[in-house]
Design a protein around this motif. Structure first.
Motif, PDB file in Angstrom:
ATOM      1  N   GLU A   1      -9.981   3.440   1.845  1.00 31.84           N
ATOM      2  CA  GLU A   1     -10.276   2.064   1.465  1.00 31.84           C
ATOM      3  C   GLU A   1     -11.638   1.633   1.991  1.00 31.84           C
ATOM      4  O   GLU A   1     -12.415   0.962   1.293  1.00 31.84           O
ATOM      5  CB  GLU A   1      -9.184   1.137   2.011  1.00 31.84           C
ATOM      6  CG  GLU A   1      -9.312  -0.315   1.573  1.00 31.84           C
ATOM      7  CD  GLU A   1      -9.071  -0.505   0.093  1.00 31.84           C
ATOM      8  OE1 GLU A   1      -9.611  -1.474  -0.475  1.00 31.84           O
ATOM      9  OE2 GLU A   1      -8.352   0.332  -0.498  1.00 31.84           O
TER      10      GLU A   1
ATOM     11  N   ARG B   1       0.934  10.339  -6.899  1.00 30.55           N
ATOM     12  CA  ARG B   1       1.054   9.171  -6.023  1.00 30.55           C
ATOM     13  C   ARG B   1       2.265   9.279  -5.105  1.00 30.55           C
ATOM     14  O   ARG B   1       2.573   8.358  -4.362  1.00 30.55           O
ATOM     15  CB  ARG B   1       1.147   7.888  -6.855  1.00 30.55           C
ATOM     16  CG  ARG B   1      -0.196   7.480  -7.463  1.00 30.55           C
ATOM     17  CD  ARG B   1      -0.032   6.280  -8.396  1.00 30.55           C
ATOM     18  NE  ARG B   1       0.731   5.221  -7.759  1.00 30.55           N
ATOM     19  CZ  ARG B   1       1.574   4.406  -8.421  1.00 30.55           C
ATOM     20  NH1 ARG B   1       1.764   4.570  -9.718  1.00 30.55           N
ATOM     21  NH2 ARG B   1       2.216   3.461  -7.786  1.00 30.55           N
TER      22      ARG B   1
ATOM     23  N   ASP C   1       0.843  -1.189   0.000  1.00 27.37           N
ATOM     24  CA  ASP C   1       0.000   0.000   0.000  1.00 27.37           C
ATOM     25  C   ASP C   1       0.883   1.246   0.000  1.00 27.37           C
ATOM     26  O   ASP C   1       0.633   2.200  -0.722  1.00 27.37           O
ATOM     27  CB  ASP C   1      -0.917   0.002   1.232  1.00 27.37           C
ATOM     28  CG  ASP C   1      -1.878  -1.165   1.217  1.00 27.37           C
ATOM     29  OD1 ASP C   1      -2.750  -1.186   0.335  1.00 27.37           O
ATOM     30  OD2 ASP C   1      -1.753  -2.059   2.072  1.00 27.37           O
TER      31      ASP C   1
ATOM     32  N   LYS D   1       0.277   1.817  -3.898  1.00 29.99           N
ATOM     33  CA  LYS D   1      -0.756   2.850  -3.946  1.00 29.99           C
ATOM     34  C   LYS D   1      -0.150   4.231  -3.740  1.00 29.99           C
ATOM     35  O   LYS D   1      -0.505   5.193  -4.411  1.00 29.99           O
ATOM     36  CB  LYS D   1      -1.801   2.593  -2.865  1.00 29.99           C
ATOM     37  CG  LYS D   1      -2.664   1.355  -3.096  1.00 29.99           C
ATOM     38  CD  LYS D   1      -3.664   1.198  -1.961  1.00 29.99           C
ATOM     39  CE  LYS D   1      -4.529  -0.042  -2.176  1.00 29.99           C
ATOM     40  NZ  LYS D   1      -5.485  -0.251  -1.064  1.00 29.99           N
TER      41      LYS D   1
ATOM     42  N   SER E   1      -3.731  -3.350  -5.996  1.00 28.46           N
ATOM     43  CA  SER E   1      -3.939  -4.194  -4.823  1.00 28.46           C
ATOM     44  C   SER E   1      -2.757  -5.138  -4.639  1.00 28.46           C
ATOM     45  O   SER E   1      -2.017  -5.433  -5.573  1.00 28.46           O
ATOM     46  CB  SER E   1      -5.208  -5.034  -4.999  1.00 28.46           C
ATOM     47  OG  SER E   1      -5.118  -5.842  -6.145  1.00 28.46           O
TER      48      SER E   1
ATOM     49  N   THR F   1      -5.255   2.324  -7.417  1.00 29.92           N
ATOM     50  CA  THR F   1      -6.009   1.251  -6.779  1.00 29.92           C
ATOM     51  C   THR F   1      -5.293  -0.090  -6.869  1.00 29.92           C
ATOM     52  O   THR F   1      -5.898  -1.137  -6.828  1.00 29.92           O
ATOM     53  CB  THR F   1      -7.390   1.110  -7.434  1.00 29.92           C
ATOM     54  OG1 THR F   1      -7.213   0.882  -8.837  1.00 29.92           O
ATOM     55  CG2 THR F   1      -8.220   2.352  -7.229  1.00 29.92           C
TER      56      THR F   1
END
Length: 400
Positions: free
Chosen positions: A375, A172, A101, A150, A398, A396
């Motif tokens: 989230e 980001r 993350d 992320k 994962s 997004t």
């Protein structure tokens, strides 16, 4: 929140390990459950009831490259089995093979590989080839890891710009500068006689690995020739270092005091008048913040990550690390004006006070909690955001 941090070491006395140590302490303080995948953890954290330490042993392997590879494999194996039990995963660079993350970046290997002072350009031997291979592979793996995260945290604006160059979108990237211990590094007076340093002279300090040209002690020594009223204390192991001989060749050995590797750097900083560190490549150096916290005027260069913290009120930032004339002028301007050095020192301490370890750790945890809140809202689109919540533009991606 169930937070997992993957790091080789989590303890004081280790740059990246200290950052993760402080983040872990803040997570515990806020009541989060903490899982640590690490080879070494400080006892005071390991023994906390909120902490689950999964020890990743790499003892006995012959090189850092192999140890890192084994660590990545073992940590990824554990994460692939247990990732669903974790709310947020925080890693550093390409330390593991599972998407994170938050990926906190202390060093960008692709930029280091391009540096003119990369070890492979200095040493044309088997060791130089090993360093080239190590850096090249890390650069490739890091780029993949950054793309999958992320959020990518850069420890300096310099690192942020390096991340953008390899394709990480700016929206980001978060910049969170490393911290400093404001109780250990504090302005004051220390005995030069006790430290075997000359009294009643202007005294600068250089600290870093002096076995390679990367930290740029050679330019500092060449500049010192042109500033005859300044002495220099040098902290760093002299084993295999060419710089004691360079000082002798330049005729300044009497003014350059090689102290070797030292653990009392905070006391040494209280004994000197200024700090000089025009590194040729640095992501974000803790020693620069430590000098600021010690109330020292700082001379550095734009190639040094963290140099953006050095304002004109507290130091001098050179555009070219190798400009000996400009470096000599900077040293001379400070050494000739004790009042200016004192004023800069006060401003330096004020800058450092904005970057304590606790402030840094709180910033990380605020980010983690924002991500977790985001989230949760994404998982429940029927729930409207609460008043004052932050809309985050993160990707997004994962985890596996």
């Amino acid at each position: 929140m169930k937070l997992c941090i993957v790091t080789h070491k989590l303890k004081k006395g280790d740059g990246q390990g200290r950052v993760n140590y402080e983040v872990a302490q803040e997570a515990i303080l806020r009541g989060h459950q903490l899982t640590l995948l690490a080879s070494e953890v400080a006892p005071e954290i390991e023994q906390n009831s909120k902490v689950n330490w999964i020890k990743i042993s790499v003892d006995g392997y012959p090189s850092e490259f192999i140890r890192n590879f084994i660590f990545a494999y073992k940590s990824a194996s554990w994460l692939q089995k247990n990732r669903s039990e974790i709310d947020l995963l925080k890693i550093n660079g390409a330390i593991t093979n599972v998407a994170a993350d938050v990926n906190a970046v202390h060093f960008v290997h692709s930029s280091w590989l391009r540096s003119p002072v990369h070890i492979s350009r200095v040493r044309r031997d088997a060791y130089g080839f090993y360093q080239w291979l190590y850096t090249a592979l890390n650069a490739r793996w890091e780029k993949q890891a950054f793309q999958r995260a992320k959020v990518v945290v850069a420890v300096s604006e310099k690192v942020a710009q390096e991340l953008i160059k390899i394709g990480v979108p700016r929206d980001r990237i978060r910049v969170i500068v490393n911290g400093v211990d404001l109780q250990e590094f504090i302005p004051g007076i220390a005995s030069r006689q006790k430290l075997n340093l000359p009294e009643n002279v202007n005294l600068g300090l250089f600290a870093g690995d002096i076995r390679t040209p990367r930290k740029n002690l050679d330019s500092v020594l060449q500049a010192l020739v042109k500033v005859p009223d300044l002495h220099l204390a040098v902290v760093g192991s002299t084993d295999g270092s060419p710089f004691p001989q360079l000082a002798a060749d330049l005729g300044i050995s009497e003014r350059v005091h090689f102290l070797g590797y030292r653990r009392d750097i905070a006391e040494i900083m209280r004994a000197v008048d200024l700090f000089v560190f025009p590194s040729r490549y640095e992501a974000c150096t803790l020693v620069l913040l430590e000098a600021l916290a010690s109330g020292l005027p700082v001379i550095t260069a734009t190639a040094t990550g963290g140099a953006e913290l050095v304002t004109s009120e507290c130091g001098i930032v050179l555009p070219d690390s190798d400009d000996v004339e400009a470096l000599a002028a900077a040293l001379s301007s400070l050494a000739s004006d004790r009042t200016l050095m004192q004023q800069m020192g006060q401003a330096a301490r004020a800058v450092a006070q904005q970057h304590s370890w606790s402030t840094m750790a709180q910033t990380y945890m605020d980010l983690f909690e924002e991500l977790q809140q985001h989230e949760e809202h994404s998982s429940h689109p029927d729930l409207s955001p609460s008043s004052g919540s932050i809309s985050l533009p993160f990707g997004t991606a994962s985890a596996n």
